[in-house]
Design an enzyme around this catalytic site. Structure first.
Site, PDB file in Angstrom:
ATOM      1  N   CYS A 188      37.120  41.497  39.386  1.00  0.00           N
ATOM      2  CA  CYS A 188      38.105  42.104  40.068  1.00  0.00           C
ATOM      3  C   CYS A 188      38.918  42.963  39.269  1.00  0.00           C
ATOM      4  O   CYS A 188      38.999  42.688  37.988  1.00  0.00           O
ATOM      5  CB  CYS A 188      39.142  41.051  40.617  1.00  0.00           C
ATOM      6  N   ASP A 195      33.204  38.493  40.774  1.00  0.00           N
ATOM      7  CA  ASP A 195      32.619  38.666  42.011  1.00  0.00           C
ATOM      8  C   ASP A 195      31.016  38.447  42.068  1.00  0.00           C
ATOM      9  O   ASP A 195      30.463  39.378  41.354  1.00  0.00           O
ATOM     10  CB  ASP A 195      33.063  40.094  42.418  1.00  0.00           C
TER      11      ASP A 195
END
EC number: 1.7.1.13
Length: 281
Positions: A188, A195
């Site tokens: 992120c 992620d």
């Protein structure tokens, strides 16, 4: 590390901040992020080399009916890649939470409210559908079509992003093929949380060297950028270094906060009509 992490447009985001959870409907919780931030970094102007959507799946959508009985549904939102803004995911989660103790007269009112608010945030009309859970009874988990490039016996010692892995990656005969990897991982832009995603690359052009492509994708592992921005970076890097005639990049990310994001970018003008889950979704 992204060059625009400290951009003033990101300063007011709730992402990474301690926040209160509001359970009464509040459209002001939605926060836009200008797509121009990463597109300027990619030297993209107003005339984009791709079309596509960000396909969001809403797994934690709940509200009260007119009599106060809780309702649940699964929602799908298609946000055009041509919209001025993407929608920041934590703000989207907080916005959906605000439906939880709010009474609505009908399911259509929910869909209409979502469509109106998300369109206002994105700056362009979005498509919204909501479905009852029983509609998913026979939906299967799928895998991407084509060849997986992950089972290569190669040694990797660097996990810092480097587009140069794609240099001279496309040579030889013209082919049409689908390649995919489940090893896409980035972080992120604001919180550094991981992620996790799978990505499919469909193209027509000189055959792309699979080892170089895998090294390139693995180099996202320590990279900080939003999902949508990573996919656009992959698309533009492949176009720059490999110059295929046709290209589609489609990533499906694991969910966080009841949402998954599945960006799709193509120069073929087609978008997927379905929204089938992969194994990790």
């Amino acid at each position: 590390m992204s060059k625009y992490k400290d951009a003033k447009e990101l300063a007011g985001l709730t992402l990474g901040q301690k926040t209160d959870y509001i359970d009464q409907y509040d459209a002001s919780l939605l926060q836009p992020v200008p797509r121009s931030l990463n597109r300027s970094d990619l030297n993209l102007g107003e005339s984009l080399p791709f079309t596509g959507y960000d396909i969001w799946t809403l797994y934690e959508l709940s509200w009260l009916n007119s009599k106060g009985l809780p309702q649940v549904a699964i929602g799908e939102v298609r946000l055009p890649a041509s919209s001025p803004n993407l929608i920041e995911s934590k703000s989207f989660k907080l916005y959906l939470n605000s439906f939880n103790q709010t009474r609505f007269d009908s399911w259509q009112q929910i869909a209409d409210t979502l469509q109106k608010d998300l369109t206002a945030c994105a700056g362009q009309e979005v498509d919204v559908t909501i479905q009852p859970l029983e509609d998913f009874t026979d939906q299967t988990v799928i895998n991407f079509a084509g060849n997986c490039i992950d089972e290569q016996d190669i040694e990797i010692n660097s996990y810092d992003f480097d587009a140069q892995y794609l240099k001279d990656a496309a040579e030889g005969e013209i082919v049409t093929e689908d390649l995919h990897s489940h090893l896409l991982k980035s972080n992120c832009l604001i919180t550094n949380q991981p992620d996790w995603g799978s990505v499919k690359i469909s193209y027509k052009g000189k055959q792309i060297n699979r080892e170089k492509l895998l090294r390139y994708l693995v180099s996202f592992r320590n990279h900080n950028e939003f999902h949508e921005q990573c996919v656009e970076r992959i698309f533009t890097d492949i176009m720059k270094f490999c110059q295929p005639e046709l290209l589609t990049v489609y990533a499906r990310y694991t969910r966080r906060g009841g949402l998954d994001i599945n960006p799709y970018r193509t120069n073929q003008g087609k978008t997927p009509s379905d929204n089938f889950r992969l194994a990790r979704q």
